[in-house]
Design a protein around this motif. Structure first.
Motif, PDB file in Angstrom:
ATOM      1  N   SER A 105       1.045   2.584   4.714  1.00 45.43           N
ATOM      2  CA  SER A 105       0.325   1.309   4.710  1.00 45.43           C
ATOM      3  C   SER A 105      -0.040   0.870   3.293  1.00 45.43           C
ATOM      4  O   SER A 105       0.058  -0.317   2.959  1.00 45.43           O
ATOM      5  N   VAL A 106      -0.476   1.810   2.472  1.00 48.36           N
ATOM      6  CA  VAL A 106      -0.857   1.478   1.092  1.00 48.36           C
ATOM      7  C   VAL A 106       0.337   0.910   0.330  1.00 48.36           C
ATOM      8  O   VAL A 106       0.215  -0.087  -0.399  1.00 48.36           O
ATOM      9  N   ILE A 107       1.512   1.519   0.511  1.00 51.99           N
ATOM     10  CA  ILE A 107       2.721   1.045  -0.171  1.00 51.99           C
ATOM     11  C   ILE A 107       3.051  -0.379   0.262  1.00 51.99           C
ATOM     12  O   ILE A 107       3.370  -1.244  -0.558  1.00 51.99           O
ATOM     13  N   ILE A 108       2.953  -0.653   1.564  1.00 50.23           N
ATOM     14  CA  ILE A 108       3.256  -1.985   2.079  1.00 50.23           C
ATOM     15  C   ILE A 108       2.227  -3.009   1.582  1.00 50.23           C
ATOM     16  O   ILE A 108       2.590  -4.133   1.212  1.00 50.23           O
ATOM     17  N   LEU A 109       0.955  -2.630   1.536  1.00 46.93           N
ATOM     18  CA  LEU A 109      -0.074  -3.547   1.060  1.00 46.93           C
ATOM     19  C   LEU A 109       0.110  -3.896  -0.411  1.00 46.93           C
ATOM     20  O   LEU A 109      -0.082  -5.045  -0.816  1.00 46.93           O
ATOM     21  N   VAL A 110       0.483  -2.915  -1.212  1.00 46.81           N
ATOM     22  CA  VAL A 110       0.762  -3.169  -2.635  1.00 46.81           C
ATOM     23  C   VAL A 110       1.944  -4.132  -2.766  1.00 46.81           C
ATOM     24  O   VAL A 110       1.950  -5.041  -3.606  1.00 46.81           O
ATOM     25  N   PHE A 111       2.947  -3.937  -1.903  1.00 44.89           N
ATOM     26  CA  PHE A 111       4.129  -4.804  -1.883  1.00 44.89           C
ATOM     27  C   PHE A 111       3.722  -6.255  -1.594  1.00 44.89           C
ATOM     28  O   PHE A 111       4.116  -7.188  -2.307  1.00 44.89           O
ATOM     29  N   TYR A 112       2.925  -6.455  -0.556  1.00 40.70           N
ATOM     30  CA  TYR A 112       2.480  -7.801  -0.192  1.00 40.70           C
ATOM     31  C   TYR A 112       1.568  -8.394  -1.258  1.00 40.70           C
ATOM     32  O   TYR A 112       1.643  -9.599  -1.557  1.00 40.70           O
ATOM     33  N   LEU A 113       0.702  -7.584  -1.834  1.00 40.21           N
ATOM     34  CA  LEU A 113      -0.217  -8.061  -2.863  1.00 40.21           C
ATOM     35  C   LEU A 113       0.549  -8.542  -4.091  1.00 40.21           C
ATOM     36  O   LEU A 113       0.243  -9.598  -4.661  1.00 40.21           O
ATOM     37  N   PHE A 114       1.567  -7.782  -4.489  1.00 42.04           N
ATOM     38  CA  PHE A 114       2.378  -8.165  -5.651  1.00 42.04           C
ATOM     39  C   PHE A 114       3.114  -9.473  -5.383  1.00 42.04           C
ATOM     40  O   PHE A 114       3.153 -10.364  -6.241  1.00 42.04           O
ATOM     41  N   ARG A 115       3.701  -9.604  -4.184  1.00 39.10           N
ATOM     42  CA  ARG A 115       4.440 -10.834  -3.854  1.00 39.10           C
ATOM     43  C   ARG A 115       3.497 -12.036  -3.800  1.00 39.10           C
ATOM     44  O   ARG A 115       3.863 -13.144  -4.221  1.00 39.10           O
ATOM     45  N   ASP A 116       2.306 -11.823  -3.284  1.00 33.31           N
ATOM     46  CA  ASP A 116       1.341 -12.913  -3.182  1.00 33.31           C
ATOM     47  C   ASP A 116       0.922 -13.396  -4.571  1.00 33.31           C
ATOM     48  O   ASP A 116       0.956 -14.597  -4.865  1.00 33.31           O
ATOM     49  N   ILE A 117       0.547 -12.440  -5.436  1.00 29.93           N
ATOM     50  CA  ILE A 117       0.055 -12.807  -6.763  1.00 29.93           C
ATOM     51  C   ILE A 117       1.186 -13.264  -7.679  1.00 29.93           C
ATOM     52  O   ILE A 117       1.108 -14.334  -8.301  1.00 29.93           O
ATOM     53  N   ALA A 118       2.244 -12.446  -7.768  1.00 28.54           N
ATOM     54  CA  ALA A 118       3.331 -12.755  -8.700  1.00 28.54           C
ATOM     55  C   ALA A 118       4.221 -13.888  -8.201  1.00 28.54           C
ATOM     56  O   ALA A 118       4.672 -14.731  -8.984  1.00 28.54           O
TER      57      ALA A 118
END
Length: 205
Positions: free
Chosen positions: A127-140
């Motif tokens: 879950s942490v890996i997926i959340l980091v993935f979504y967070l990066f796509r959202d911000i970047a």
């Protein structure tokens, strides 16, 4: 077995990250659902064992997984309608993901406490890996941060001017998500091989 488990993680990661829009709030929604299904699935498996419904275990557990997914969707409709409408049928992805089916129907003969601990640990890491993935796509990718908001809508905080995000907008697209996923998978395989080498050296000593 380890190779099979790696493919299971990769397939589930692709299912939960590529198709949905890369907004952090959607990642949180899917991960909360995955954790809910994991916990209830383990408890249901334990109930099946106690009731001795071994022959219909798969049908029993999967029926309730779908029922829990429908309930989760209805709660979303009532609390954050915009998220429920945008995600739509993507809310069923965690239910049929290889990750969930593998963890629920493997080693179900172990004690309940052990299964909960092992499954939750692997689910939280995933879950942490997926959340980091979504967070990066959202911000970047979009220059924003999204979360659950008021009045059934999505909260959106603009962090960067969309015109100044530049080349990073590529990660907001499906091809960009595939490239980012490939990098994560490559890093995962490299780290796995390094840990395997270290552990084998330790056993030789």
């Amino acid at each position: 077995m380890k190779q099979k488990k790696s493919f299971m993680y990769i397939a589930s990661f692709l299912a939960l990250t590529i198709a949905p829009t890369g907004r952090f709030v959607f990642g949180v929604t899917l991960i909360l659902e995955l954790i809910l299904l994991e916990v209830t699935g383990v408890l249901l498996n334990s109930l099946v064992s106690k009731l001795k419904f071994e022959e219909i275990r798969t049908y029993f557990v999967m029926f309730f997984m779908i029922a829990i997914t429908l309930l989760y969707r209805q709660i979303l409709v009532l609390t954050c309608t915009e998220v429920a409408l945008i995600l739509g049928f993507y809310l069923y992805f965690p239910t049929v993901s290889v990750f969930l089916t593998h963890t629920l129907f493997t080693d179900y003969e172990l004690p309940l406490e052990t299964r909960l601990k092992n499954n939750l640990l692997s689910t939280l890491v995933f879950s942490v890996i997926i959340l980091v993935f979504y967070l990066f796509r959202d911000i970047a990718g979009y220059g924003t941060f999204t979360f659950f908001g008021k009045n059934h809508r999505i909260f959106e905080k603009v962090l960067f001017n969309p015109n100044k995000v530049g080349i990073f907008t590529f990660f907001a697209t499906i091809p960009g998500a595939l490239v980012l996923t490939s990098l994560i998978i490559y890093l995962f395989l490299v780290l796995r091989n390094k840990f395997r080498i270290i552990s084998s050296k330790g056993e030789q000593k």
